[in-house]
Design an enzyme around this catalytic site. Structure first.
Site, short mmCIF file in Angstrom:
data_model
loop_
_atom_site.label_atom_id
_atom_site.label_comp_id
_atom_site.label_asym_id
_atom_site.label_seq_id
_atom_site.Cartn_x
_atom_site.Cartn_y
_atom_site.Cartn_z
N GLY A 46 0.79 -1.24 0.08
CA GLY A 46 -0.28 0.35 -0.18
C GLY A 46 0.88 1.31 -0.31
O GLY A 46 0.48 2.42 -0.22
N ARG A 104 -14.89 18.77 7.51
CA ARG A 104 -16.25 18.86 8.61
C ARG A 104 -15.95 18.39 9.95
O ARG A 104 -16.31 18.63 10.89
CB ARG A 104 -17.31 17.38 8.05
CG ARG A 104 -18.35 17.50 7.19
CD ARG A 104 -18.96 16.16 6.49
NE ARG A 104 -18.07 15.48 6.42
CZ ARG A 104 -19.07 14.40 5.56
NH1 ARG A 104 -19.64 13.73 6.02
NH2 ARG A 104 -17.93 13.23 5.01
N GLN A 105 -15.22 17.72 9.96
CA GLN A 105 -13.44 18.22 11.33
C GLN A 105 -13.09 19.33 11.73
O GLN A 105 -11.74 19.20 12.16
CB GLN A 105 -13.06 16.69 11.91
CG GLN A 105 -13.75 15.22 11.36
CD GLN A 105 -13.34 14.32 11.41
OE1 GLN A 105 -12.19 13.62 12.11
NE2 GLN A 105 -13.16 12.96 10.81
N LYS A 202 -33.33 20.76 11.86
CA LYS A 202 -33.03 19.65 11.72
C LYS A 202 -32.59 19.01 13.28
O LYS A 202 -31.62 20.56 13.93
CB LYS A 202 -32.57 19.14 10.18
CG LYS A 202 -30.92 19.59 10.65
CD LYS A 202 -30.25 18.62 8.98
CE LYS A 202 -28.74 19.29 9.87
NZ LYS A 202 -28.16 18.98 7.83
N ASP A 234 -23.02 13.65 0.65
CA ASP A 234 -21.63 12.69 1.67
C ASP A 234 -22.95 11.54 0.97
O ASP A 234 -23.16 10.79 -0.18
CB ASP A 234 -22.27 12.28 2.67
CG ASP A 234 -20.87 11.64 3.09
OD1 ASP A 234 -20.70 10.28 1.84
OD2 ASP A 234 -19.94 11.46 3.70
#
Length: 326
Positions: A46, A104-105, A202, A234
């Site tokens: 890898g 998003r983090q 939401k 997503d």
């Protein structure tokens, strides 16, 4: 003692990772350059190997990679490309990430969590990047994570122009999929001629990622064409539920527009079956044929990227691409 004088020639070189070569080729055509040839392959365990086939000494290097799945492999490949350029004496290295990974983090929601978006910026800085170019960050403050210039490009103009050209006389309302995107919805509303906005209230279970618990429409949508906007899609669960709620509230039609089509897992089926009239993305991420369906439109971000690269290379103004609103 004689002194040799001269003016160094500026040299733009474009490099592409293996995640989304089609976008890089399109950008290269707009710039009238060719992508620098390279050897890149994976070892059996890898590990990734990268080597450029031409001299890069003194060049202004632009390194493109779209962080699609498998996201960690493509991040690592781009890091290795940057390291190789630094060690080969490139003069300036600009990392182009049309989709910023781990965006998003960007903060800690609970104790003992990482701030992964900051780590990504640190990794590229240590690897040797001088500048970052990206499109529609999940949150704008991510720009501050990188210790250097960040060119934050906006795809909104491309998407909004498409909506205006294809739905010119519709009774439009711009809908944010959550309360946090209302500022973006206001910008969209102005671009579309001062149309009204609404949003979906939401709630989420913090222990269940990618899962929305409840939705409620705030704003007047009955009888209107709702344009639901977001930066990324997503798994498609949130935005598909939003479309159904809008139709239940009496919306005449719903069009979805988002910059980044991540489209993980069941996203294709959810979007194709949610009842939206059209789903519009840009090609910041590769969207293969198996993830597409008849109601999907994919717009090209290549002209915007190429123009921004040209401005950076010529020491011009990237902000001018957005009429000063950047």
């Amino acid at each position: 003692m004689s002194i040799k004088t001269g003016t160094p020639k500026k040299n733009l070189m474009l490099f592409s990772g293996r995640a989304h070569p089609e976008l890089a080729e399109e950008v290269a055509k707009h710039l009238n350059v060719s992508i620098t040839p390279q050897s890149a392959y994976d070892f059996a365990n890898g590990e990734i190997f990268v080597r450029f086939e031409e001299s890069v000494r003194g060049c202004d290097a632009f390194v493109m990679q779209s962080a699609s799945a498998p996201i960690n492999q493509w991040i690592m490949e781009q890091l290795l490309m940057v390291d190789a350029l630094k060690r080969a004496s490139a003069k300036r290295i600009t990392v182009i990430m049309p989709f910023y990974p781990y965006a998003r983090q960007d903060k800690k929601h609970k104790g003992r969590e990482p701030i992964s978006a900051r780590l990504i910026a640190d990794l590229f800085k240590v690897a040797g990047a001088d500048r970052i170019m990206t499109v529609d960050l999940h949150t704008a403050q991510i720009q501050g994570f990188f210790d250097g210039p960040v060119d934050h490009l906006f795809a909104q103009n491309i998407l909004a122009r498409y909506i205006k050209d294809n739905y010119p006389q519709q009774n439009i309302v711009v809908v944010s999929p959550d309360a946090g995107r209302t500022k973006l919805a206001e910008k969209w509303a102005n671009d579309l001629g001062g149309v009204p906005i609404a949003f979906i209230h939401k709630t989420r279970d913090p222990l269940k990622p990618n899962e929305v618990v409840a939705n409620r429409v705030v704003g007047e949508v009955e009888g209107k064409l709702c344009v639901v906007i977001d930066d990324m899609v997503d798994t498609g669960g949130t935005i598909a539920k939003a479309v159904r709620h809008l139709l239940d509230e009496g919306a005449s039609d719903v069009v979805m527009a988002a910059t980044h089509g991540v489209l993980s897992g069941p996203a294709r089926d959810r979007l194709s079956e949610c009842g939206a009239r059209e789903v519009v993305f840009t090609n910041t991420l590769p969207i293969p044929d198996e993830k597409r369906f008849p109601g999907m439109t994919v717009l090209s971000i290549a002209p915007l990227l190429a123009h921004a690269i040209q401005q950076v290379f010529e020491d011009g103004s990237v902000t001018s691409l957005f009429d000063g609103d950047a």
